[in-house]
Structures are given as C-alpha cells and as structure tokens.
Design a protein around this motif. Sequence first.
Motif, PDB file in Angstrom:
ATOM      1  N   UNK A  93     -45.557  21.967  63.191  1.00  0.00           N
ATOM      2  CA  UNK A  93     -46.783  21.728  62.415  1.00  0.00           C
ATOM      3  C   UNK A  93     -46.509  20.974  61.118  1.00  0.00           C
ATOM      4  N   UNK A  94     -45.338  21.196  60.540  1.00  0.00           N
ATOM      5  CA  UNK A  94     -45.072  20.686  59.194  1.00  0.00           C
ATOM      6  C   UNK A  94     -43.580  20.433  59.019  1.00  0.00           C
ATOM      7  N   UNK A  95     -43.266  19.688  57.971  1.00  0.00           N
ATOM      8  CA  UNK A  95     -41.864  19.471  57.611  1.00  0.00           C
ATOM      9  C   UNK A  95     -41.674  19.774  56.127  1.00  0.00           C
ATOM     10  N   UNK A  96     -40.491  20.281  55.834  1.00  0.00           N
ATOM     11  CA  UNK A  96     -40.052  20.431  54.455  1.00  0.00           C
ATOM     12  C   UNK A  96     -39.003  19.360  54.216  1.00  0.00           C
ATOM     13  N   UNK A  97     -39.189  18.580  53.149  1.00  0.00           N
ATOM     14  CA  UNK A  97     -38.287  17.469  52.838  1.00  0.00           C
ATOM     15  C   UNK A  97     -37.434  17.850  51.636  1.00  0.00           C
ATOM     16  N   UNK A  98     -36.162  18.103  51.893  1.00  0.00           N
ATOM     17  CA  UNK A  98     -35.219  18.437  50.829  1.00  0.00           C
ATOM     18  C   UNK A  98     -34.128  17.400  50.709  1.00  0.00           C
ATOM     19  N   UNK A  99     -34.493  16.149  50.927  1.00  0.00           N
ATOM     20  CA  UNK A  99     -33.549  15.027  50.898  1.00  0.00           C
ATOM     21  C   UNK A  99     -33.398  14.480  49.480  1.00  0.00           C
ATOM     22  N   UNK A 100     -32.442  13.575  49.261  1.00  0.00           N
ATOM     23  CA  UNK A 100     -32.324  12.916  47.949  1.00  0.00           C
ATOM     24  C   UNK A 100     -33.607  12.180  47.564  1.00  0.00           C
ATOM     25  N   UNK A 101     -33.817  12.008  46.260  1.00  0.00           N
ATOM     26  CA  UNK A 101     -35.069  11.454  45.732  1.00  0.00           C
ATOM     27  C   UNK A 101     -35.525  10.170  46.407  1.00  0.00           C
ATOM     28  N   UNK A 102     -34.617   9.244  46.586  1.00  0.00           N
ATOM     29  CA  UNK A 102     -34.981   7.931  47.099  1.00  0.00           C
ATOM     30  C   UNK A 102     -35.451   7.927  48.538  1.00  0.00           C
ATOM     31  N   UNK A 111     -43.458  11.439  58.421  1.00  0.00           N
ATOM     32  CA  UNK A 111     -43.984  12.751  58.813  1.00  0.00           C
ATOM     33  C   UNK A 111     -45.512  12.715  58.919  1.00  0.00           C
ATOM     34  N   UNK A 112     -46.161  12.121  57.944  1.00  0.00           N
ATOM     35  CA  UNK A 112     -47.614  12.023  57.965  1.00  0.00           C
ATOM     36  C   UNK A 112     -48.088  11.183  59.146  1.00  0.00           C
ATOM     37  N   UNK A 113     -47.400  10.104  59.411  1.00  0.00           N
ATOM     38  CA  UNK A 113     -47.757   9.253  60.549  1.00  0.00           C
ATOM     39  C   UNK A 113     -47.556   9.972  61.874  1.00  0.00           C
ATOM     40  N   UNK A 114     -46.674  10.987  61.857  1.00  0.00           N
ATOM     41  CA  UNK A 114     -46.439  11.798  63.060  1.00  0.00           C
ATOM     42  C   UNK A 114     -47.383  12.985  63.143  1.00  0.00           C
ATOM     43  N   UNK A 132     -49.047   7.150  45.179  1.00  0.00           N
ATOM     44  CA  UNK A 132     -50.465   6.854  45.435  1.00  0.00           C
ATOM     45  C   UNK A 132     -50.675   6.423  46.887  1.00  0.00           C
ATOM     46  N   UNK A 133     -49.767   5.602  47.385  1.00  0.00           N
ATOM     47  CA  UNK A 133     -49.864   5.119  48.762  1.00  0.00           C
ATOM     48  C   UNK A 133     -49.778   6.284  49.764  1.00  0.00           C
ATOM     49  N   UNK A 134     -48.820   7.181  49.550  1.00  0.00           N
ATOM     50  CA  UNK A 134     -48.620   8.280  50.487  1.00  0.00           C
ATOM     51  C   UNK A 134     -49.734   9.314  50.427  1.00  0.00           C
ATOM     52  N   UNK A 135     -50.216   9.608  49.232  1.00  0.00           N
ATOM     53  CA  UNK A 135     -51.300  10.579  49.129  1.00  0.00           C
ATOM     54  C   UNK A 135     -52.597  10.027  49.724  1.00  0.00           C
ATOM     55  N   UNK A 136     -52.785   8.739  49.640  1.00  0.00           N
ATOM     56  CA  UNK A 136     -53.949   8.127  50.294  1.00  0.00           C
ATOM     57  C   UNK A 136     -53.854   8.307  51.805  1.00  0.00           C
ATOM     58  N   UNK A 137     -52.653   8.140  52.343  1.00  0.00           N
ATOM     59  CA  UNK A 137     -52.428   8.340  53.769  1.00  0.00           C
ATOM     60  C   UNK A 137     -52.677   9.784  54.168  1.00  0.00           C
ATOM     61  N   UNK A 138     -52.201  10.730  53.356  1.00  0.00           N
ATOM     62  CA  UNK A 138     -52.386  12.148  53.659  1.00  0.00           C
ATOM     63  C   UNK A 138     -53.862  12.529  53.664  1.00  0.00           C
ATOM     64  N   UNK A 141     -55.636  11.250  56.753  1.00  0.00           N
ATOM     65  CA  UNK A 141     -55.317  11.990  57.973  1.00  0.00           C
ATOM     66  C   UNK A 141     -55.695  13.468  57.886  1.00  0.00           C
ATOM     67  N   UNK A 142     -56.129  13.919  56.712  1.00  0.00           N
ATOM     68  CA  UNK A 142     -56.513  15.317  56.553  1.00  0.00           C
ATOM     69  C   UNK A 142     -55.340  16.274  56.614  1.00  0.00           C
ATOM     70  N   UNK A 143     -54.205  15.845  56.087  1.00  0.00           N
ATOM     71  CA  UNK A 143     -52.984  16.648  56.116  1.00  0.00           C
ATOM     72  C   UNK A 143     -52.592  17.109  54.713  1.00  0.00           C
ATOM     73  N   UNK A 144     -51.951  18.269  54.638  1.00  0.00           N
ATOM     74  CA  UNK A 144     -51.408  18.751  53.370  1.00  0.00           C
ATOM     75  C   UNK A 144     -50.179  17.918  53.040  1.00  0.00           C
ATOM     76  N   UNK A 145     -50.108  17.440  51.815  1.00  0.00           N
ATOM     77  CA  UNK A 145     -48.937  16.696  51.337  1.00  0.00           C
ATOM     78  C   UNK A 145     -48.695  17.159  49.908  1.00  0.00           C
ATOM     79  N   UNK A 146     -47.767  18.095  49.749  1.00  0.00           N
ATOM     80  CA  UNK A 146     -47.654  18.838  48.493  1.00  0.00           C
ATOM     81  C   UNK A 146     -46.274  18.672  47.858  1.00  0.00           C
ATOM     82  N   UNK A 147     -46.279  18.392  46.563  1.00  0.00           N
ATOM     83  CA  UNK A 147     -45.032  18.329  45.803  1.00  0.00           C
ATOM     84  C   UNK A 147     -44.605  19.750  45.453  1.00  0.00           C
TER      85      UNK A 147
END
Length: 466
Positions: A93-102, A111-114, A132-138, A141-147
């Motif tokens: 259902x979801x992913x947690x992203x704990x990768x380097x900043x870049x 993930x959102x596209x998936x 801004x680009x990614x939050x517009x995508x979220x 698509x009606x998906x949670x995208x949380x910092x």
Amino acid sequence: MDLQQLVRVANFLGVNAARPTQQGHPNAAKIGILGASQVSTYAVIWPSRHLEAANIAAVAARSEGRAKMFAKQHGIPRSYGSYKELLTDPDLDAVYIGLPNGLHGQWARHALESGKHVLCEKPFCTNAAEARELQSLALEKGLICREAFHYREHPLATRLREITLGPPCHSLEPPTLPQWMVPPAAAGGAGGLLGKLESIDVQVLIPKWVFGDTNIRFLEELAGGAMMDAGTYAVSIMRLLTGSEPRVESASASMRPGSKVVDGAMRARLSWDSGIAGTLHASLQHEGWLPVTEVQVEGERGCLTCKGFIVPFFGNSLRVTTTQAGSMVLSDPAALSYDKGAAATAAAMSNPAFTGSKSKQGEEKRGRGDQVQWTERVFGEKQQTSYYHQLERFTTDLQLLEGRRADRDAGNVKAACAFDAYDSVANAAILDACFEAAGLPLRMPTAEWQQQQQQQQQQYQQQLEK
C-alpha cells in the motif's frame, strides 16, 4: 533514570512490543521500505511492532544480498534487490523512503506513479521546486505524501504550540486532525501563555564525532550538509510555534573542509510580518560531546525554553515563565495530566504569596507576585516514541483513505494531505532562502547533479581538444 524512562527506551527498541514479527492485522497498511538503513529500523520497523495497523511487508536495497540479510534480521517477509522491483509489488500500500537526501524526490515520484502512499524522511526533497512538483502529483492521485517530521507527532509538540499560540480552534478544522495542524484560536500569536510573540531562537547542534568526516550526509551529490539535516528541524519548529511563515534576512555557512558547496554548520536570522525576530543555528560539527536541541521563545507576557524537542522520548524539559495580564487564564501544571498529553485549564495563579511546589508528575512551580514559573516533562499517555505516533497516524490515515475503517471521517485525511503538500513546500522554501542568503547554490536531486557533472566534464574535454 526512572522506571518510566526504561519503558520508553524499551518502546523505542521495540522489545516491549505485543508482536515481535511483522504479522499485522488483515486490514493493516502493508508498507515497503526503500533502503536497508538504520533510520528505517527505528523509524518504522521497531514502532510497527506496537501497531496492528502497520505491517512492514517488504524491503529493498541496492543489492539482493543486503536486502535478504536485512529482511531476515527484522522478520520482513519479502526482499528485493532493487527499489523499482519493490514498487511493482501489487500487495504493498505504501513505501517508507529512508534513502539519502538527493534520492528522496526521485523515488517518491516513482512510488506515487506506482500508486503507493509515501512517508518520506526529511528533507522531503532537495528544493522547493521539486517538492512542489511531487506534492502536486500526490494530490492529483489522491495519495498521502508526508514528510517525516516525527517530533511534531509527539505530545510535547502539541504542548509547545499551545503555550505559544493558545488552544486550537476546532471550529476552523475537523477536530480529528492533529492539534498542531489546527489553526490557533487567536490570531497573531497572541492567544498563548506568552502573549504576543517577540522572538524565537533554535539550536540543533550535532557533535562532530557522531557522523565523523566520511558520512554520506556531507556528500554534495546526495544533497548533503547541515542545513539539509539539522536545519530542517530548526526551520520546522520555528514555523510550527509561530504559526506563520518567516523571511530569511541573512545567513552564513561554515563549510566542510575541501568543499565550496556543503555546509558543516549554518546560522540564519529570520523575521515575521507580525514583528517576531528569529535566529537558528544548525550544525553537524558541534564541538561539544552531547547534542543540543533547544528552542527559546519570548513573548510580551513571558518566555519558554524547551530542551530535547527532537527526540523527546529520551528526555525533555520545558521551562515556562509567564505573568498574568488582564483576563489572561493560565494552565496550572499541577492540574495537567501530561502523561495523557492533555491540557486542563485552571484559574490564573496571581497570589503574591504563592510559593514553589512539586506536582506528582514532577513539574516544578515557582511564583512571585504576578509571575509564575514552572518546568514540565511531557511524554504522553502511552510513553511511546515520536516515531510510533508518526507511524500510527500515517497508517490510520491510509486505512481511512482506502476505506478499511470507518470510525473517523476520511475527509479529514484529505485535509491533512493538503496540509502535507503545503507544509513540505513551505519548509523547503525556507531552506532554499537560507542557501541563497549564504551565497550557496540550492541543493539538487542526485540524478540532476550527475547530469550536470557529465556536462561539465564533456565541456572540459571539448576545451582540451581545441
């Protein structure tokens, strides 16, 4: 160390959990982890063991061997040798992203596209434009995208905001939203115990021995530096406790040895339209032996100092000094049940003969004349970590949005998603402004940085051939 502190440490380590493996409830949110990292362990794996609503179902690393080893160590059912492979798993259902900043923005986008919901470590992206680009995508698509600013989910953050801005105005927003997300009842920062806010100063200083000299946090190609690490927390809590957006007046950076881009420390001066003045100091090369995470706020009626606000479950201290003014009503620490994270209101303590005492929760009070001073330690009813509270809200919101539970209004989750979009972009914009004020370039995604380096190399080779 008291027994309750031992409980909190045990909760952090996941050793006091009801279930030691990743066997979640049938309706649990199934989460995949991108990055077999230490932060993934304490940010989602350990807290998930206390939550029926969370099931860590898969992990991906850059190598299949690393992913398998990590999965076996933590009892995770599935492992993948690439991030893309995990994102094709239809069971997640979801992913947690704990990768380097870049890499945050790149893999949040994939993930959102998936069709996956996203919980992404701070900083959410490398700059405001990418955020801004990614939050517009979220939102599209009606998906949670949380910092993942986990500290905000802890009862301490709620208490701090109540002191600086007053109680939330639930007539403006649904009451099931986190209280730190709800606008204050009084505008202009005049509704809290401190009265109209005048200044805020934040220090997030990490000793240099913690990360050493070769940590990935210092790599330009991974959007590293102090401001993109410690600085994100400093900016976030300044915005949280003032309830409004600042301007960056000036900034100066102490550079990492051998780098003209990566900052080892950053200082900045900020201002608000309401007249608040602020300073921040973020460092990954602090000379002291212990970390410093401290915020000081002053207002026309008093001041507060909070220590340990980032990881409050390991210990925190909140000292408040305030005066009665007119019909101002104060919260009496002795009447508060901070083990429940509550905020009961009592009559103002204005007796000139009032003397110090201790409540059963250990909050110390002193008063002289119309001035009252006390110290609080806020941990919450469950004695849980900020990571637990963060994952609890994320998985609950996911279940509501996906129709797996109906005990709350899913419309509130949509409001929270709109806030997520605004907040991550606004925080990134302040980081950008600090870099610009310090004369440094904005951070860029790793893929963009690599492309830029290739272009520069090609141009250099062309010049040599002329």
